[in-house]
Motif scaffolding. Structure first.
Motif, PDB file in Angstrom:
ATOM      1  N   ALA A 168       0.819  -1.213   0.000  1.00  0.00           N
ATOM      2  CA  ALA A 168       0.000   0.000   0.000  1.00  0.00           C
ATOM      3  C   ALA A 168       0.853   1.262   0.000  1.00  0.00           C
ATOM      4  CB  ALA A 168      -0.937  -0.013   1.203  1.00  0.00           C
ATOM      5  N   ILE A 186      -2.906   2.356  -4.906  1.00  0.00           N
ATOM      6  CA  ILE A 186      -3.716   1.709  -3.868  1.00  0.00           C
ATOM      7  C   ILE A 186      -4.368   2.771  -2.992  1.00  0.00           C
ATOM      8  CG2 ILE A 186      -3.634   0.265  -1.795  1.00  0.00           C
ATOM      9  CD1 ILE A 186      -1.540  -1.434  -3.234  1.00  0.00           C
ATOM     10  N   VAL A 231      -4.186  -8.064  -4.676  1.00  0.00           N
ATOM     11  CA  VAL A 231      -4.206  -6.681  -5.128  1.00  0.00           C
ATOM     12  C   VAL A 231      -5.221  -6.612  -6.266  1.00  0.00           C
ATOM     13  CG1 VAL A 231      -2.871  -4.779  -6.076  1.00  0.00           C
ATOM     14  CG2 VAL A 231      -1.799  -6.356  -4.484  1.00  0.00           C
TER      15      VAL A 231
END
Length: 478
Positions: free
Chosen positions: A371, A377, A474
């Protein structure tokens, strides 16, 4: 919408115990309601706990409740007139044989005989959070004779500390043990233990909580000089707890105000290193008990705690008895957001170079690394049963929000205290494995937390195994 990462604990009291007042506090940004067991009775605590639960549910908010045990604070007894004026240089006696309701400007009762054993000539005793300072001249079998060094008005039931510490009663009183039963009955999320000196004090509290059927997490209030004597003493208490509170009132009296800020920073750092929660408390917005705006010094105090990465900042009298409880929360929220906007608040070196011992730690910390290093993200979703994985994630500095998706009410409420973590009611068992991720992404998209093209880190446990969180994905919102 900008999400505030640092949480706010607000004490409920006469200024904030009605349904309308509690609702205003929740809307202003209260994340955890503190019930101070030093005041009020079981009925009033039941009422406040019920109102917090009902009003949080009404507004779809994750709001935890913490019960704060009174602990063994050593106090003087009472004066005939309710208060006396002490003069610098005068003789003043603390007595274990004097009538408890007959204090005068010359003598007052103390209902704790071991005080005499802990004192010797030359010691400084601090009353009423250090406002009154007495120097011990002599110790007799039933009294301590002192000279007043710092004068002022002294009223009933004020606490006594010794400079440097060393006056301590057993950590849990009979009242505390009774209040632990009440905490279990009310299904509180956190229980704070006052004046622990050692890890074994927290272990005793945990055993009593578990025996009462409670799964509340334990917060150790660090307020004794013995608790911060060295790193080993502090680690002993932190390791036996789920979190700690930097309780700066009694702690500051015992160690002296000159050392308090440095010790506060050490407690916050050590708690986070040990993967525990930390709350910074006491007089953070003290002037707002009477004023609708904070002082610049209070703004700096709150902001510095935020920049040190405390999980939460706490209001005591400001929200319990002050004239501006809602404004105090609103001001604290503004200050937190301002401090969090600093770039350094998103840079972390926590646990770099460490060998991980658990699978879920590995997943949690890998999620945070991803992240923090992939700008696309915008959110982390942690499907969690106990809340441990988002807690471990939240030990890493980050500007990416962590959403704790859980089917358990206790985990949903408990996560309200985790820095940068936001609880979401979500029952993953209601979906097939293939449906879970799309459903979670859709939920955050509807809440305007995500939009098409954003990337998300999602962690979960595979439901045919018992290894906890063991999977990281992800994903992109499409």
């Amino acid at each position: 919408m900008t999400l505030r990462r640092t949480k706010i604990v607000a004490t409920l009291g006469p200024a904030s115990d009605s349904a309308s007042a509690i609702e205003q506090l929740i809307l202003a940004g209260m994340d955890v309601a503190r019930l101070n067991f030093s005041h009020g009775d079981a009925h009033s605590h039941r009422t406040k706990a019920r109102l917090v639960r009902e009003l949080a549910a009404k507004h779809g908010r994750s709001v935890g409740i913490m019960g704060d045990l009174q602990g063994p604070k050593i106090r003087i007894a009472r004066f005939k007139a309710g208060a006396v004026q002490l003069q610098t240089g005068q003789r003043f006696i603390l007595s274990t044989s004097h009538p408890i309701d007959a204090g005068t400007a010359d003598i007052v009762a103390v209902e704790y005989p071991p005080l005499l054993e802990a004192c010797q000539p030359g010691d400084e005793l601090l009353l009423d959070d250090g406002k009154i300072v007495l120097q011990v001249q002599s110790v007799a079998p039933d009294q301590v004779e002192t000279t007043v060094v710092n004068a002022g008005e002294l009223s009933n039931n004020k606490g006594i500390n010794r400079r440097g510490g060393g006056i301590s009663a057993p950590s849990l009183t009979d009242k505390d043990k009774h209040d632990i039963l009440l905490a279990a009955e009310l299904n509180l999320d956190y229980v704070a233990v006052s004046f622990p000196r050692y890890g074994k004090d927290m272990q005793q509290a945990r055993a009593l909580l578990q025996a009462a059927g409670s799964s509340a997490w334990l917060v150790a209030k660090i307020e004794r000089a013995e608790a911060v004597a060295d790193d080993a003493a502090l680690e002993d208490i932190i390791s036996a707890s789920d979190g700690v509170m930097v309780a700066r009132g009694d702690l500051g009296v015992e160690i002296g105000d000159a050392r308090l800020v440095g010790i506060q920073k050490r407690i916050i750092s050590q708690a986070r290193t040990l993967n525990k929660l930390v709350i910074t408390a006491t007089q953070m917005m003290e002037s707002m008990t009477q004023s609708p705006v904070p002082t610049r010094a209070e703004v700096s105090d709150v902001a510095n705690a935020v920049l040190d990465y405390t999980d939460a900042v706490m209001l005591s009298g400001e929200s319990a008895t002050g004239r501006y409880p809602v404004e105090a929360i609103q001001a604290m929220a503004r200050i937190c957001l301002g401090a969090e906007a600093e770039p350094t608040s998103g840079i972390s070196k926590h646990r770099l170079g460490e060998v991980f011992q658990r699978c879920d730690d590995t997943i949690a910390l890998s999620a945070m690394y991803a992240a923090n290093h992939f700008p696309g993200i915008k959110a982390i979703i942690s499907l969690s049963e106990s809340g441990r994985t988002p807690l471990i994630m939240s030990r890493i500095k980050s500007n990416v929000p962590i959403f704790c998706f859980t089917r358990h009410a206790a985990t949903f409420q408990r996560s309200a205290l985790f820095r940068g973590v936001y609880g979401v009611n979500f029952d993953a068992s209601a979906y097939s494995p293939e449906q879970i991720a799309p459903a979670a992404l859709q939920f955050l998209t509807k809440q305007n937390q995500l939009q098409v093209g954003d990337w998300v880190v999602l962690t979960q446990g595979t439901y045919n195994e018992r290894s906890g969180t063991n999977t990281l994905q992800v994903l992109q919102v499409i």
